[in-house]
Design a protein around this motif. Structure first.
Motif, PDB file in Angstrom:
ATOM      1  N   HIS A  87       2.861  -3.262   0.475  1.00  0.00           N
ATOM      2  CA  HIS A  87       1.697  -3.758   1.208  1.00  0.00           C
ATOM      3  C   HIS A  87       0.545  -2.816   0.889  1.00  0.00           C
ATOM      4  N   ASN A  88      -0.480  -3.332   0.241  1.00  0.00           N
ATOM      5  CA  ASN A  88      -1.548  -2.524  -0.352  1.00  0.00           C
ATOM      6  C   ASN A  88      -0.955  -1.751  -1.525  1.00  0.00           C
ATOM      7  N   LYS A 120      -2.145 -13.641   1.605  1.00  0.00           N
ATOM      8  CA  LYS A 120      -3.392 -14.410   1.521  1.00  0.00           C
ATOM      9  C   LYS A 120      -3.151 -15.789   0.930  1.00  0.00           C
ATOM     10  N   LYS A 121      -2.210 -15.903   0.000  1.00  0.00           N
ATOM     11  CA  LYS A 121      -1.893 -17.212  -0.578  1.00  0.00           C
ATOM     12  C   LYS A 121      -1.078 -18.057   0.403  1.00  0.00           C
ATOM     13  N   SER A 122      -0.288 -17.387   1.251  1.00  0.00           N
ATOM     14  CA  SER A 122       0.607 -18.094   2.170  1.00  0.00           C
ATOM     15  C   SER A 122      -0.064 -18.495   3.475  1.00  0.00           C
ATOM     16  N   LYS A 128      -6.913 -11.357   9.412  1.00  0.00           N
ATOM     17  CA  LYS A 128      -6.584 -10.031   8.887  1.00  0.00           C
ATOM     18  C   LYS A 128      -5.234 -10.072   8.191  1.00  0.00           C
ATOM     19  N   TYR A 129      -5.052  -9.179   7.219  1.00  0.00           N
ATOM     20  CA  TYR A 129      -3.810  -9.166   6.441  1.00  0.00           C
ATOM     21  C   TYR A 129      -3.142  -7.801   6.418  1.00  0.00           C
ATOM     22  N   GLY A 130      -3.495  -6.949   7.375  1.00  0.00           N
ATOM     23  CA  GLY A 130      -2.820  -5.662   7.487  1.00  0.00           C
ATOM     24  C   GLY A 130      -1.364  -5.875   7.885  1.00  0.00           C
ATOM     25  N   LEU A 131      -0.527  -4.906   7.587  1.00  0.00           N
ATOM     26  CA  LEU A 131       0.897  -5.021   7.878  1.00  0.00           C
ATOM     27  C   LEU A 131       1.146  -5.235   9.375  1.00  0.00           C
ATOM     28  N   ALA A 135       2.811  -8.551  10.963  1.00  0.00           N
ATOM     29  CA  ALA A 135       4.046  -8.394  11.745  1.00  0.00           C
ATOM     30  C   ALA A 135       3.877  -9.023  13.134  1.00  0.00           C
ATOM     31  N   GLU A 136       2.736  -8.778  13.757  1.00  0.00           N
ATOM     32  CA  GLU A 136       2.479  -9.382  15.072  1.00  0.00           C
ATOM     33  C   GLU A 136       2.454 -10.907  14.967  1.00  0.00           C
ATOM     34  N   TYR A 137       1.791 -11.424  13.944  1.00  0.00           N
ATOM     35  CA  TYR A 137       1.704 -12.870  13.744  1.00  0.00           C
ATOM     36  C   TYR A 137       3.102 -13.491  13.620  1.00  0.00           C
ATOM     37  N   HIS A 138       4.014 -12.770  12.948  1.00  0.00           N
ATOM     38  CA  HIS A 138       5.377 -13.280  12.730  1.00  0.00           C
ATOM     39  C   HIS A 138       6.368 -12.751  13.761  1.00  0.00           C
ATOM     40  N   GLN A 139       5.844 -12.084  14.799  1.00  0.00           N
ATOM     41  CA  GLN A 139       6.664 -11.547  15.895  1.00  0.00           C
ATOM     42  C   GLN A 139       7.770 -10.620  15.378  1.00  0.00           C
TER      43      GLN A 139
END
Length: 184
Positions: A87-88, A120-122, A128-131, A135-139
Motif C-alpha cells: 500500500h503506497n 482506485k480501480k475497484s 480516500k484510499y489510505g489503508l 480497512a474501515e470501509y471493509h470493516q
C-alpha cells in the motif's frame, strides 16, 4: 492468485532505516502466512521522533534485533517468484531497494503493484484510499502502522479488489494492471 504483501516501518526519513518489516503470503487466493521482523536499522540508536509517533517503535524495541541483511534470505524466500503488493508501493519498494543497496545485496527481479492503484480501480467512488480508510470501509480491524498488520490488511484489500474486478489469476492481473506493475 499468488502474491505477497509487504510493509515497512522506518526509524528515520532515510529509506534504508527499516526498523520493522511484515510479509503476508497469499497462495491460491488465501492468506497462508504473515510474518513480522523487528530490525535494528543502520541509524541505531537514533530514531526520529516523528517516526516513533507514527509507529510507536523505539530504539529499545530493536536493540537485540537482527539487521536487515541478517533476515533478507528469509524474506526473499517468502517472496520468491511472486508478485509483491504494497500500500503506497513506491515507499515500500524504495525502502526495500535502499536496504538492499545499503548492505550491498543484489536486487532481485521482483514485479510490484500498489494496492492504492488497485483500490482506485475497484472502488472509484471512495473519497480516500489510505489503508486505514479502506480497512474501515471493509470493516477490517487492525493495528495500523505495524508492519505485519499493515501487510495483512493490504493482502485482504487486494484480494477483495481482485474479486470485485473479476481477476482470478496472476496473468489476468498482469494484463489488467500492466501499466501499474513496476519492476524493483
Amino acid at each position: 492468485m499468488d502474491f505477497c504483501a509487504i510493509d515497512f516501518e522506518t526509524a528515520t526519513n532515510d529509506r534504508s532505516s527499516a526498523c520493522e518489516v511484515g510479509v503476508c503470503v497469499v497462495q491460491d487466493s488465501k492468506i497462508i502466512e504473515t510474518k513480522t521482523w523487528l530490525i535494528k536499522p543502520p541509524s541505531f540508536p537514533y530514531f526520529s521522533q516523528y517516526n516513533i509517533d507514527v509507529h510507536g517503535i523505539v530504539p529499545n524495541d530493536v536493540k537485540n534485533s537482527p539487521t536487515f541483511d541478517e533476515i533478507w534470505y528469509e524474506i526473499q524466500e517468502m517472496m520468491y517468484g511472486t508478485l509483491m503488493i504494497a500500500h503506497n508501493a513506491s515507499f515500500d519498494a524504495g525502502v526495500l531497494r535502499a536496504c538492499l543497496s545499503h548492505y550491498g545485496i543484489f536486487t532481485p527481479k521482483i514485479d510490484y503493484l500498489c494496492s492504492i492503484q488497485l483500490a482506485k480501480k475497484s472502488w472509484n467512488y471512495l473519497p480516500k484510499y489510505g489503508l486505514k480508510h479502506l480497512a474501515e470501509y471493509h470493516q477490517i480491524k487492525f493495528k495500523h502502522h505495524r508492519a505485519g498488520a499493515d501487510a495483512e490488511v493490504c493482502a485482504k484489500i487486494s484480494l477483495l479488489a481482485f474479486e470485485k474486478l473479476f481477476l482470478t489469476s496472476n496473468d489476468e492481473v498482469s494484463d489488467y494492471m500492466k501499466l501499474k506493475i513496476k519492476k524493483l
